[in-house]
Design an enzyme around this catalytic site. Structure first.
Site, short mmCIF file in Angstrom:
data_model
loop_
_atom_site.label_atom_id
_atom_site.label_comp_id
_atom_site.label_asym_id
_atom_site.label_seq_id
_atom_site.Cartn_x
_atom_site.Cartn_y
_atom_site.Cartn_z
N CYS A 50 0.82 -1.21 0.00
CA CYS A 50 0.00 0.00 0.00
C CYS A 50 0.86 1.26 0.00
CB CYS A 50 -0.94 0.00 1.20
SG CYS A 50 -0.10 -0.10 2.79
N ARG A 52 4.23 1.36 -1.31
CA ARG A 52 5.29 1.41 -2.31
C ARG A 52 5.04 0.40 -3.42
NH1 ARG A 52 10.13 1.71 -0.26
NH2 ARG A 52 9.36 2.15 1.84
N SER A 109 10.34 2.85 5.84
CA SER A 109 8.89 2.67 6.00
C SER A 109 8.21 3.93 6.53
CB SER A 109 8.61 1.51 6.97
OG SER A 109 9.04 0.29 6.43
N PRO A 115 7.96 -4.03 11.36
CA PRO A 115 8.45 -5.35 10.96
C PRO A 115 7.73 -5.97 9.78
CG PRO A 115 7.04 -5.56 12.89
CD PRO A 115 7.14 -4.08 12.59
N GLN A 116 6.52 -5.50 9.45
CA GLN A 116 5.72 -6.16 8.42
C GLN A 116 6.39 -6.13 7.04
OE1 GLN A 116 4.42 -3.96 10.59
NE2 GLN A 116 3.10 -5.28 11.82
N GLN A 120 6.75 -8.78 3.61
CA GLN A 120 6.28 -8.40 2.27
C GLN A 120 7.40 -8.53 1.24
OE1 GLN A 120 4.95 -4.51 3.49
NE2 GLN A 120 2.80 -5.13 3.57
N ALA A 190 -14.62 -2.02 15.06
CA ALA A 190 -14.05 -3.06 14.19
C ALA A 190 -13.33 -2.43 13.01
CB ALA A 190 -15.14 -4.01 13.70
#
Length: 418
Positions: A50, A52, A109, A115-116, A120, A190
């Protein structure tokens, strides 16, 4: 062979452009096939998130290389070249290696050190290996970036502190409760923030999660993912006493949890403490709740102060991480240059062995025909010497004719001459 990294990210392009340049997962194989069909491209990896979209490539150097790749990207996405050029960055060799290592380590980032992104990058690399990875140098660059990202996380505190509201809320809960495996958490809302909170809590093996939301359908999707129970907002008053931790983030214009509601819950709990984290704006929990004994209320502003402090710590850790990236980039480029030399050495050795085998075969044939052994051996030695020194001799003569003393000295050094 040249290594390239080109793309756009959250720093160079608005979301309106990023979404037009992104590659959907179901069309990624098609995109990679199209990319590798370009004559100059030897291998490629497409990283599309989302924040890059980047192409990592191993290419043959050629005229108008940049123009050709930009044109491919624009043609594939039906974009105007001028729109893309203003936001596109382009890194080559050393800079491309450094950029990938920084991306994988979370240094580039939106949320510093998150860390995600490493997962990816690993997925993008794995997708490229399904018949698309053809360049060993590119593969080695990605493998190296994974080890660098691991080293950055191990040797620095880049990921030690919470810098998102969702993560900060979970960190606060873990600081107050020794173990989340014995607590019940009520999540109110939610939306995206609550989704992140729920996933963090699941990772820390919370005993029970209850999700209260205005629309059951949306909450049920999240509940199915994290193993939670769904209730209506109107059920909160009755179920609040079960919750040790309440984390709320809705778009309600009025508070959902009032002082009286919490008082009743505390009474039913025999005054066992409750942690309430209100990350909604406007607030979901009446501020007066914070005055109740055994009710510990934190607002989004309280979390922001935690985040600001932690972000300063991450920035300090990022300086250490950048040093690691610079060191590892230098080592990788040394390896890459050595690979280039290795190929030249293999070609040179193969050429010499071919000459040796050719002349040896002729000498053996002459011996079998009864020729004089000494004369044949002398002829072999003479011809072998002349054939091996022919190319270096021509290079020395040409350098002398050109008056190129620097090249002469390089050739002398290469030939081991004093």
């Amino acid at each position: 062979m040249t290594l390239l990294a080109l793309g756009i990210n959250h720093k160079t392009a608005p979301v309106s452009l990023r979404e037009r340049v992104s590659f959907s997962p179901d069309k990624l194989d098609q995109a990679l096939d199209s990319l590798l069909a370009q004559p100059m491209v030897q291998g490629g990896v497409v990283l599309s998130t989302c924040n890059r979209t980047e192409l990592y490539l191993s290419v043959e150097e050629q005229d108008n290389l940049q123009e050709a790749l930009i044109r491919w990207l624009c043609d594939y996405h039906n974009l105007n070249e001028e729109d893309l050029r203003k936001s596109l960055y382009w890194h080559q060799d050393n800079d491309a290696v450094s950029h990938l290592m920084r991306v994988a380590s979370g240094l580039d980032s939106l949320v510093l050190g998150e860390p995600q992104i490493l997962g990816q990058v690993k997925k993008a690399f794995a997708d490229s290996q399904k018949g698309h990875m053809k360049a060993s140098e590119l593969e080695r660059m990605f493998q190296k970036s994974f080890s660098v990202a691991k080293r950055v996380r191990t040797e620095t505190d880049i990921g030690a502190s919470a810098v998102s509201v969702a993560f900060a809320a979970c960190t606060l809960a873990r600081q107050i409760f020794e173990s989340l495996s014995t607590v019940t958490v009520l999540l109110v809302g939610a939306g995206e923030t609550i989704e992140l909170v729920a996933r963090h809590l699941r990772e820390h093996k919370v005993q029970k999660m209850i999700i209260a939301n205005r629309t059951r359908e949306r909450a049920q999707i999240l509940a199915d993912e994290v193993g939670a129970e769904v209730i209506a907002l109107s059920d909160i008053d009755e179920r609040l006493r079960e919750a040790d931790i309440i984390i709320s983030s809705t778009a309600s214009p009025l508070p959902i949890i009032g002082k009286g509601m919490v008082e009743r819950a505390l009474k039913s709990r025999r005054n066992q403490p409750m942690l309430l984290v209100d990350i909604a704006v406007p607030r979901d929990v009446e501020p007066e709740v914070g005055k109740l004994a055994n009710a510990y209320l934190y607002s989004v502003d309280d979390l922001q102060s935690i985040i600001s402090h932690n972000l300063a710590q991450r920035k300090a850790a990022a300086v250490e991480a950048e040093t690691i990236v610079a060191q590892e980039t230098s080592e990788f480029m040394s390896w890459l240059r050595a690979q280039s030399a290795s190929e030249t050495i293999r070609e040179y050795r193969s050429q010499a062995e071919h000459i040796r085998d050719e002349l040896t075969a002729k000498a053996l044939a002459a011996l079998e025909q009864g020729g004089d052994a000494q004369a044949i051996m002398q002829d072999l030695a003479w011809k072998l010497t002349n054939r091996l020194i022919h190319a270096p001799t021509k290079s020395l003569q040409q350098a002398a004719r050109d008056g190129d003393n620097e090249r002469l000295n390089i050739l002398r050094d290469s030939l081991g001459l004093e």
